[in-house]
Design a protein around this motif. Sequence first.
Motif, PDB file in Angstrom:
ATOM      1  N   SER A  40      32.727  24.331 -12.505  1.00  0.00           N
ATOM      2  CA  SER A  40      32.781  24.752 -11.110  1.00  0.00           C
ATOM      3  C   SER A  40      32.479  23.587 -10.182  1.00  0.00           C
ATOM      4  O   SER A  40      32.879  23.598  -9.021  1.00  0.00           O
ATOM      5  N   THR A  88      28.932  21.294 -14.024  1.00  0.00           N
ATOM      6  CA  THR A  88      28.378  22.650 -13.983  1.00  0.00           C
ATOM      7  C   THR A  88      29.452  23.638 -14.395  1.00  0.00           C
ATOM      8  O   THR A  88      30.480  23.750 -13.747  1.00  0.00           O
ATOM      9  N   GLY A  89      29.173  24.304 -15.530  1.00  0.00           N
ATOM     10  CA  GLY A  89      29.989  25.454 -15.882  1.00  0.00           C
ATOM     11  C   GLY A  89      29.034  26.617 -15.851  1.00  0.00           C
ATOM     12  O   GLY A  89      28.438  26.942 -14.833  1.00  0.00           O
ATOM     13  N   GLN A  95      26.322  26.325 -17.512  1.00  0.00           N
ATOM     14  CA  GLN A  95      25.096  25.535 -17.423  1.00  0.00           C
ATOM     15  C   GLN A  95      25.495  24.087 -17.157  1.00  0.00           C
ATOM     16  O   GLN A  95      26.660  23.773 -17.077  1.00  0.00           O
TER      17      GLN A  95
END
Lengths: 106, 115
Positions: A30, A90-91, A93
């Motif tokens: 993201s 950032t996915g 986590q």
Amino acid sequence: KNEVEQSPQNLTAQEGEFITINCSYSVGISALHWLQQHPGGGIVSLFMLSSGKKKHGRLIATINIQEKHSSLHITASHPRDSAVYICAVTGNQFYFGTGTSLTVIP
Amino acid sequence: NAGVTQTPKFRILKIGQSMTLQCAQDMNHNYMYWYRQDPGMGLKLIYYSVGAGITDKGEVPNGYNVSRSTTEDFPLRLELAAPSQTSVYFCASRNIAGVLYNEQFFGPGTRLTVL
């Protein structure tokens, strides 16, 4: 294989040189972060980006989502830029690269 | 704002001892994280919390425990310290609201040596 790969691992430059640090990642994200860790150990967030390009002073960060690649550029490098630069994504986590250690020589 | 604070800065433990690393943030962030950083390795997530009362394991949780009784505090507990837990520990926090992700703020780190 790490989810985030950085290159180079170590970089030495003369003051004034243009510097590029690369980051490739293999997970869906993201956002991508560039962090700076000084010799004292503190970690500071430089950029968070999810597309295009951002600029803060002499620092420029770009990201290509299709190619899963980001670059951090430092223009007119200075000895105070000497630090470890860490790419993180950032996915669900955070995933961190192992860092690029930059030394700028006067 | 003080941001993210950690105590202690340095600690030496003997094998088998226990200790708690303290972390606090005053930015009303909902997410908090504990990482360890070993030489030549990237930061590894130990535990994280998405809000008071909610914690979850990260990549390397074994040998550690956490609690999150308040929004501000996120202590990390080491039980029965082992040499493999020698590392630098970073606490971090950020605010996530729906799909709005914000940058992560890091504490200054705790350098732990287990002998």
